[in-house]
Scaffold this active site. Sequence first.
Site, PDB file in Angstrom:
ATOM      1  N   LYS A 181      55.763  53.530  45.622  1.00  0.00           N
ATOM      2  CA  LYS A 181      56.058  54.659  46.500  1.00  0.00           C
ATOM      3  C   LYS A 181      57.314  54.285  47.277  1.00  0.00           C
ATOM      4  O   LYS A 181      57.263  53.917  48.452  1.00  0.00           O
ATOM      5  CB  LYS A 181      54.895  54.929  47.475  1.00  0.00           C
ATOM      6  CG  LYS A 181      53.511  55.070  46.801  1.00  0.00           C
ATOM      7  CD  LYS A 181      52.721  53.809  46.957  1.00  0.00           C
ATOM      8  CE  LYS A 181      51.259  53.942  46.608  1.00  0.00           C
ATOM      9  NZ  LYS A 181      50.914  54.512  45.333  1.00  0.00           N
ATOM     10  N   HIS A 210      44.522  55.065  53.490  1.00  0.00           N
ATOM     11  CA  HIS A 210      45.264  54.665  52.303  1.00  0.00           C
ATOM     12  C   HIS A 210      46.377  53.672  52.633  1.00  0.00           C
ATOM     13  O   HIS A 210      47.115  53.247  51.758  1.00  0.00           O
ATOM     14  CB  HIS A 210      45.857  55.928  51.640  1.00  0.00           C
ATOM     15  CG  HIS A 210      46.334  55.719  50.245  1.00  0.00           C
ATOM     16  ND1 HIS A 210      47.663  55.824  49.894  1.00  0.00           N
ATOM     17  CD2 HIS A 210      45.670  55.425  49.101  1.00  0.00           C
ATOM     18  CE1 HIS A 210      47.800  55.614  48.602  1.00  0.00           C
ATOM     19  NE2 HIS A 210      46.603  55.367  48.094  1.00  0.00           N
ATOM     20  N   LYS A 262      48.468  50.257  53.549  1.00  0.00           N
ATOM     21  CA  LYS A 262      48.434  48.839  53.204  1.00  0.00           C
ATOM     22  C   LYS A 262      49.355  48.131  54.193  1.00  0.00           C
ATOM     23  O   LYS A 262      50.585  48.120  54.037  1.00  0.00           O
ATOM     24  CB  LYS A 262      48.913  48.591  51.778  1.00  0.00           C
ATOM     25  CG  LYS A 262      47.978  49.138  50.691  1.00  0.00           C
ATOM     26  CD  LYS A 262      48.299  50.548  50.322  1.00  0.00           C
ATOM     27  CE  LYS A 262      47.424  51.032  49.168  1.00  0.00           C
ATOM     28  NZ  LYS A 262      47.612  52.448  48.870  1.00  0.00           N
ATOM     29  N   ASP A 278      50.561  37.552  63.929  1.00  0.00           N
ATOM     30  CA  ASP A 278      51.077  37.036  65.199  1.00  0.00           C
ATOM     31  C   ASP A 278      52.049  38.000  65.880  1.00  0.00           C
ATOM     32  O   ASP A 278      52.854  37.577  66.722  1.00  0.00           O
ATOM     33  CB  ASP A 278      51.759  35.672  65.005  1.00  0.00           C
ATOM     34  CG  ASP A 278      50.752  34.566  64.717  1.00  0.00           C
ATOM     35  OD1 ASP A 278      49.557  34.767  65.014  1.00  0.00           O
ATOM     36  OD2 ASP A 278      51.149  33.517  64.181  1.00  0.00           O
ATOM     37  N   ASP A 328      71.865  57.453  49.162  1.00  0.00           N
ATOM     38  CA  ASP A 328      73.225  56.976  49.389  1.00  0.00           C
ATOM     39  C   ASP A 328      73.249  55.451  49.463  1.00  0.00           C
ATOM     40  O   ASP A 328      72.633  54.799  48.630  1.00  0.00           O
ATOM     41  CB  ASP A 328      73.818  57.645  50.622  1.00  0.00           C
ATOM     42  CG  ASP A 328      74.023  59.153  50.400  1.00  0.00           C
ATOM     43  OD1 ASP A 328      74.120  59.562  49.220  1.00  0.00           O
ATOM     44  OD2 ASP A 328      74.064  59.905  51.382  1.00  0.00           O
ATOM     45  N   HIS A 362      52.872  52.321  40.168  1.00  0.00           N
ATOM     46  CA  HIS A 362      52.074  52.525  41.378  1.00  0.00           C
ATOM     47  C   HIS A 362      52.952  52.544  42.621  1.00  0.00           C
ATOM     48  O   HIS A 362      52.461  52.630  43.744  1.00  0.00           O
ATOM     49  CB  HIS A 362      51.025  51.407  41.499  1.00  0.00           C
ATOM     50  CG  HIS A 362      49.936  51.695  42.474  1.00  0.00           C
ATOM     51  ND1 HIS A 362      49.856  51.090  43.708  1.00  0.00           N
ATOM     52  CD2 HIS A 362      48.870  52.530  42.400  1.00  0.00           C
ATOM     53  CE1 HIS A 362      48.795  51.527  44.357  1.00  0.00           C
ATOM     54  NE2 HIS A 362      48.169  52.410  43.579  1.00  0.00           N
TER      55      HIS A 362
END
Length: 408
Positions: free
Chosen positions: A295, A113, A115, A120, A300, A293
Amino acid sequence: MKPGWKPIDHIELLENGEAFFPAVFKAVQEAEREVLIETFILFMDKVGWELHAVLVEAAKRGVQVTLTVDGYGSPDLSKEFIDTLSAAGVRVQVFDPQPKLMGMRLNVFRRLHRKLVVVDGQTAFIGGINYSADHLADFGPQAKQDYSVLVRGPIVEDMHRFALATAAPSRRWRSPWSREPRSPGKNRPDASMTSWASFVSRDNRHHPTDIEHQYRMAIRAARHELILAHAYFFPGYRLLRDLRNAAKRGVKVTLILQGEPDMPIAKLAARILYDYLLRAGVQIYEYCERPLHGKVALADQEWATVGSSNLDPLSLSLNLEANLFIWDRRFNQYLRERLQHLMQHHCQHVQEPEKSHRLMWRLGLSVLVFHVMRRFPRWAAWLPKHQPQLAAVTHVDEAQLDPEQRRA
């Protein structure tokens, strides 16, 4: 690879596909040696074909390009799409490819899952955005609201090493699944540090709770404010208890959750928890402009995180995930500004659960869903196991094509 805090030379929040895709494509176009990409979903739409074009061009000029997709999330890549990548020299790999049984895909669990992009060994991207047109506003009402980050500096060494472990055929399963056990480490760097990050992943063998552990440490350490924006929110009892305890000790705890979900059950599952959280003083906002969508979270004035991990049973107990945990005051402030803008202009403040939730039948349904989802990872672990594979492919059998939309 042990997690630790390393300096950041540059970090930039990329909101939605409008910011993310041009930045990734530009980095690939400027690559000189190597491009490593991992993604859950790659669709053959205008975004997927643009990624295809820049990868082919990079490979033709001698850049080593490895593209790794998930077998469940990206099952519909055509022979033309794969063959032109392979002919140009792109290494295409599929995580856990499985044949269908009576037209059904069975590799639902333990998905890749993440991404992640590393170019380089110097520039990296991490977050929740897949390569599909539904991350662009012109997709319409179902366009997703999401986040990623571009990062440069010594922290990219850890991300590069991790991506190489997946990309290298000779080490493809020893490294991602069988790394030496490691401690999740501290949730914050030394007091003298001003701009640092820690790359943390989860897998199903040695690091099953590393990301959740980082969240819980940040929640317990918070003194003033916590903001969590998550598409899928159904964490375990310990994390929920930490959020309640933080609110009870005076921390301003705010959750931004889906109001217009791409999967209705996700909204129902989250709402089961509303009473428990609201009574402790947790503030809840539902994002109603389009499907959320993201996450992301902050605590603080310094701590923040952006990654692929939701706070639900799939991400916390089954999927392969990766998050970047960030200690940077300016990044924290900018992320707060963007989330506050979301709350002020596109969210509904939940004062109390809907009255229908108090009906006996709805209460019974809520209790049932809560216990099913809470025990879901344990039940999934009983399913027949197989050794996941990372298969190099040159084409996909057109009989396996499936246009069904997948949850990310």
